[in-house]
Design a protein around this motif. Structure first.
Motif, PDB file in Angstrom:
ATOM      1  N   SER A  23     -10.364  36.622 -21.785  1.00 21.66           N
ATOM      2  CA  SER A  23     -11.458  37.572 -21.593  1.00 21.66           C
ATOM      3  C   SER A  23     -11.312  38.729 -22.564  1.00 21.66           C
ATOM      4  O   SER A  23     -10.231  38.971 -23.106  1.00 21.66           O
ATOM      5  CB  SER A  23     -11.484  38.092 -20.153  1.00 21.66           C
ATOM      6  N   SER A  73     -13.204  42.861 -23.221  1.00 26.02           N
ATOM      7  CA  SER A  73     -14.162  43.839 -22.707  1.00 26.02           C
ATOM      8  C   SER A  73     -14.378  44.947 -23.726  1.00 26.02           C
ATOM      9  O   SER A  73     -13.555  45.148 -24.627  1.00 26.02           O
ATOM     10  CB  SER A  73     -13.683  44.421 -21.373  1.00 26.02           C
ATOM     11  N   SER A 118     -15.913  36.558 -20.670  1.00 27.59           N
ATOM     12  CA  SER A 118     -14.721  35.817 -20.228  1.00 27.59           C
ATOM     13  C   SER A 118     -14.980  34.320 -20.179  1.00 27.59           C
ATOM     14  O   SER A 118     -16.112  33.869 -20.039  1.00 27.59           O
ATOM     15  CB  SER A 118     -14.273  36.313 -18.855  1.00 27.59           C
ATOM     16  N   GLU A 161     -18.080  42.879 -20.213  1.00 19.00           N
ATOM     17  CA  GLU A 161     -16.957  41.953 -20.286  1.00 19.00           C
ATOM     18  C   GLU A 161     -17.458  40.549 -20.592  1.00 19.00           C
ATOM     19  O   GLU A 161     -18.478  40.112 -20.061  1.00 19.00           O
ATOM     20  CB  GLU A 161     -16.215  41.946 -18.949  1.00 19.00           C
TER      21      GLU A 161
END
Length: 176
Positions: free
Chosen positions: A54, A56, A49, A47
């Motif tokens: 964010s 992933s 962010s 991930e």
């Protein structure tokens, strides 16, 4: 559990990267599985962010197994004796101590000058994990060898791994 995941940017380990607006950066993900991980497919969620957004991705690591090999004798004795000019046959075990199948295992030797070592079989097609194969190694000492101790090195090798065994060979001269 036990997996090590590191992020690299420009060759250095990082935990964060500054990216200019409308730009992109390449970050390398380096994944190291635990020592005794079993073969299989493993999912790793990554991930990225910021304070406002964010993203992933799910990466997949395929572990095929660990290659490891051991060359030894059934009783782990690495010495023998021989009369100059004669032969001695030793039983060897080639063991697959890893978690992946070993293929095309080649046997070879390093010997004193004018000595010979032959193997039967010379090549082992495959050994499953946890299994072993028996090999006959025949050592032929030079007829001109003088009494004393000699070293014969034997190797079992694949493209991935190899194992060496050093045998101490005591030479006796013929009473004839």
């Amino acid at each position: 559990e036990g997996w090590d995941v590191q992020f690299k940017h420009s060759g250095s380990n990082v935990t964060s990267v500054n990216i200019e607006p409308n730009a992109s950066e390449t970050i390398q993900v380096v994944v190291t599985p635990p020592q005794k991980v079993e073969a299989g497919t493993y999912k790793i969620k990554v991930e990225a962010s910021t304070s406002s957004t964010s993203a992933s991705a799910e990466l997949e690591a395929v572990v095929t197994g660990k290659y490891d090999i051991r060359l030894r004798t059934p009783n782990d004795l690495l010495s023998t004796s021989i009369t100059a000019g004669s032969t001695r046959t030793l039983e060897l075990l080639v063991e697959n101590t890893g978690t992946a199948e070993l293929r095309d295992i080649d046997l070879s030797a390093t010997t004193p000058v004018n000595w010979e070592v032959t193997f039967e079989p010379k090549t082992i097609l495959s050994i499953a994990p946890g299994e072993s194969a028996s090999v006959q190694a025949t050592i032929k000492a030079d007829k001109e060898s003088i009494a004393g101790d000699y070293v014969v090195g034997m190797t079992a090798s694949t493209n991935e791994k190899s194992s060496n065994a050093q045998f101490r060979v005591a030479v006796k001269t013929s009473v004839l």
